[in-house]
Motif scaffolding. Structure first.
Motif, short mmCIF file in Angstrom:
data_model
loop_
_atom_site.label_atom_id
_atom_site.label_comp_id
_atom_site.label_asym_id
_atom_site.label_seq_id
_atom_site.Cartn_x
_atom_site.Cartn_y
_atom_site.Cartn_z
N ARG A 248 58.55 16.27 -46.98
CA ARG A 248 59.09 16.37 -45.62
C ARG A 248 58.40 15.40 -44.67
O ARG A 248 59.00 14.97 -43.68
CB ARG A 248 58.92 17.81 -45.10
CG ARG A 248 59.78 18.84 -45.82
CD ARG A 248 59.35 20.24 -45.44
NE ARG A 248 60.19 21.25 -46.08
CZ ARG A 248 61.21 21.88 -45.48
NH1 ARG A 248 61.52 21.57 -44.22
NH2 ARG A 248 61.92 22.79 -46.11
N MET A 252 59.05 11.07 -41.72
CA MET A 252 58.40 10.91 -40.42
C MET A 252 57.63 9.60 -40.34
O MET A 252 57.48 9.01 -39.26
CB MET A 252 57.45 12.09 -40.16
CG MET A 252 58.09 13.46 -40.24
SD MET A 252 56.87 14.77 -39.97
CE MET A 252 57.75 16.22 -40.60
N CYS A 515 54.94 14.19 -33.92
CA CYS A 515 56.09 14.55 -34.76
C CYS A 515 56.37 16.05 -34.67
O CYS A 515 57.54 16.47 -34.64
CB CYS A 515 55.81 14.16 -36.22
SG CYS A 515 55.74 12.38 -36.52
N ARG A 521 60.12 15.81 -36.66
CA ARG A 521 60.80 14.53 -36.85
C ARG A 521 59.95 13.42 -36.23
O ARG A 521 59.09 13.68 -35.38
CB ARG A 521 62.18 14.54 -36.21
CG ARG A 521 63.16 15.51 -36.84
CD ARG A 521 64.55 15.38 -36.21
NE ARG A 521 64.49 15.64 -34.78
CZ ARG A 521 64.64 16.85 -34.25
NH1 ARG A 521 64.82 17.90 -35.02
NH2 ARG A 521 64.57 17.01 -32.93
#
Length: 555
Positions: A248, A252, A515, A521
């Protein structure tokens, strides 16, 4: 008259020999001529066969000699002492030279005599935990008069450096408020907003993610070892959760990496190198898991590129069709096949360290050629010394011009020596092979003479590839495409931050917290996070304090 020469009796032969016009004599002469012609043909045939055999033997001797040298070189690589385990005089890329003017005695470890030192390190930026130490009450009583000692206003202070690694739960209590009015029924109860999280619905904080990224991609340790170490601090994290979180995090960091790549394309001087990097993903049309990790050094950025190919199209695409300037590389043919190089937009500068290894290899593999190899190693060492002295002065100074003239004279003498030795038909094949390679790459090897900004070797690019090479041994590449991309991003990030002397831990905390504030994000505007856009004050805050000037030694 059908009898042959051997069938005739001696008397008949003597009688026939007295008459030159006798048909028998004429026939015998013809047979004799035929025998002589057959003999000459036989002699010529066997002479040619002998010459071919001699030539073949010479060729086999050369092949045997070369094979023996290759066996010695391979045995040295396999069983010889490695550079990480031996002293300077025993390195695998060093050939002992009795005429070397370097000190023969082995240096002691640590600072050498005459070294000024670095002074004491400054730890004033660290926090202070005060600890008072008191004397026991019985020791405060005077043994003569029995009166007690009283505390003074000052104390005798000393400092000890400590580190406290402690895993803890961060319990967040969100305050709730009850409205005291009936103005808005929907707002009867007010609750503080939840803190931002890097991974939505996750319970692992940013500090742990920073630790994981630094440990894996800066210290090059497998994540499993880190998790095992955290268990010693009573923190048991599941490997699957960490792996999912890294997946994940990869999107970013992608905008930062793309900005690094764009910045890296700028400038007219680069260095490049490549190393193996396994990626355990099956691709159509590709056999095995052998991928390649390319590294490109720019003026202020370092970019790693992960690709399944080692072909020339990788750097060709990386630099773009309009690229120009100088690219310093080793002698790998992939760089020579680049379209920009063939068209003349990019010119290649080659590495003298690789040339030096060629001569070392000859001296190690063929002991009888060691004196010849040492002569060439001395010439190369002489070039390094002159160029090092030349670069210590400004281009406009007379000292620079003096050393520049000496350098050009040494370069020309080396070129003439190589041409002279190659013209010798008795030159051994290992020597000829090395000198032909030297002559083939001569233009690229001597570009540093006219352009002082070009170093004589590409050791900088090889050194930044050293970390990934260590990582490849420790956790053996990447198990997926996203993992490989993340590795290239993190290697690029840490190498670039090191160039700007920015603390990677501080930068990662800052960026990942931003982020998290964006809901897990990447921020829409990443420009403030790029090292070259940081203000002087911000760079000082994020700076690596170990690089800062140390306080003077007042002891």
């Amino acid at each position: 008259m059908n009898a042959t020469l051997l069938d005739l009796p001696i008397k008949t032969f003597q009688t026939a020999a007295s008459c030159t016009n006798c048909p028998t004599v004429q026939r015998l002469e013809r047979e004799l001529e035929k025998l002589r012609a057959d003999f000459r043909r036989e002699v010529g045939y066997w002479k040619s066969q002998h010459a071919r055999a001699v030539k073949r033997i010479e060729q086999l001797k050369k092949e045997l000699d070369e094979s023996r040298g290759q066996v010695r070189a391979l045995q040295d690589k396999l069983f010889g002492r490695k550079s990480e385990k031996s002293g300077q005089n025993n390195r695998s890329n060093k050939l002992f030279d009795p005429e070397d003017d370097a000190p023969a005695a082995r240096k002691k470890r640590g600072a050498q005599p005459g070294h000024r030192g670095h002074g004491r390190r400054d730890y004033s930026h660290l926090g202070v935990v005060e600890e008072f130490v008191s004397l026991p009450d019985e020791s405060l009583i005077c043994p003569i008069c029995g009166r007690p000692a009283v505390p003074m206003s000052d104390s005798e202070d000393s400092e000890v450096l400590e580190i406290d690694v402690r895993a803890h739960r961060r319990r967040i209590r969100r305050r709730r408020y009850r409205a005291t009015c009936d103005c808005d029924l929907r707002r009867q109860t007010l609750t503080a907003p939840p803190p931002p999280k890097l991974i939505p619905k996750g319970n692992i904080g940013i500090s742990i993610w920073v630790l994981v990224l630094l440990d894996k991609y800066s210290s090059y340790r497998p994540t499993e070892r880190l998790l095992g170490q955290l268990k010693q601090y009573d923190l048991d994290l599941p490997g699957g959760t960490i792996n999912d979180g890294l997946q994940r995090i990869e999107p970013m960091l992608r905008p930062i990496y793309e900005a690094f790549c764009e910045r890296n394309r700028q400038g007219d001087f680069h260095q490049a190198d490549e190393t193996r990097w396994p990626v355990f993903v099956l691709l159509d049309g590709k056999k095995g898991y052998g991928w390649w990790l390319w590294v490109v050094l720019g003026s202020d950025t370092v970019v790693y590129l992960l690709d399944p190919s080692r072909g020339h199209d990788v750097p060709e695409t990386r630099f773009g069709t309009q690229a120009s300037g100088v690219l310093e590389v080793d002698r790998y043919s992939g760089y020579k096949a680049m379209g920009q190089v063939k068209s003349g937009l990019l010119v290649l500068a080659f590495c003298w360290a690789h040339v030096r290894r060629d001569f070392v290899g000859v001296g190690k593999s063929w002991p009888e050629l060691t004196p010849w190899a040492l002569e060439w190693l001395r010439r190369i060492r002489h070039l390094y010394r002159i160029n090092r002295e030349r670069l210590q002065h400004s281009i406009d100074s007379s000292k620079f011009q003096e050393q520049d003239a000496l350098l050009r004279e040494a370069i020309e003498a080396m070129r003439v020596q190589a041409v002279e030795e190659l013209s010798n038909v008795k030159l051994r094949q290992p020597c000829r092979k090395v000198l032909e390679s030297l002559q083939e790459h001569w233009t690229g090897l001597t570009r540093f003479v006219d352009d002082p900004r070009i170093p004589m070797d590409n050791n900088d690019s090889e050194q930044v590839n050293r970390g990934p090479a260590v990582a490849r041994k420790n956790f053996y590449g990447s198990g997926s495409l996203w993992s490989g991309r993340l590795a290239a991003m993190m290697f690029s990030l840490f190498a670039t931050l090191a160039h700007w002397k920015i603390n990677p831990r501080q930068w990662l905390l800052w960026y990942l917290e931003s982020c998290a504030a964006e809901g897990g994000r990447a921020p829409e505007n990443i420009q403030p996070f790029l090292p070259w856009n940081l203000s002087y004050e911000r760079r000082a805050e994020l700076g690596d304090r170990s690089e800062s000037p140390s306080a003077p030694d007042t002891s």
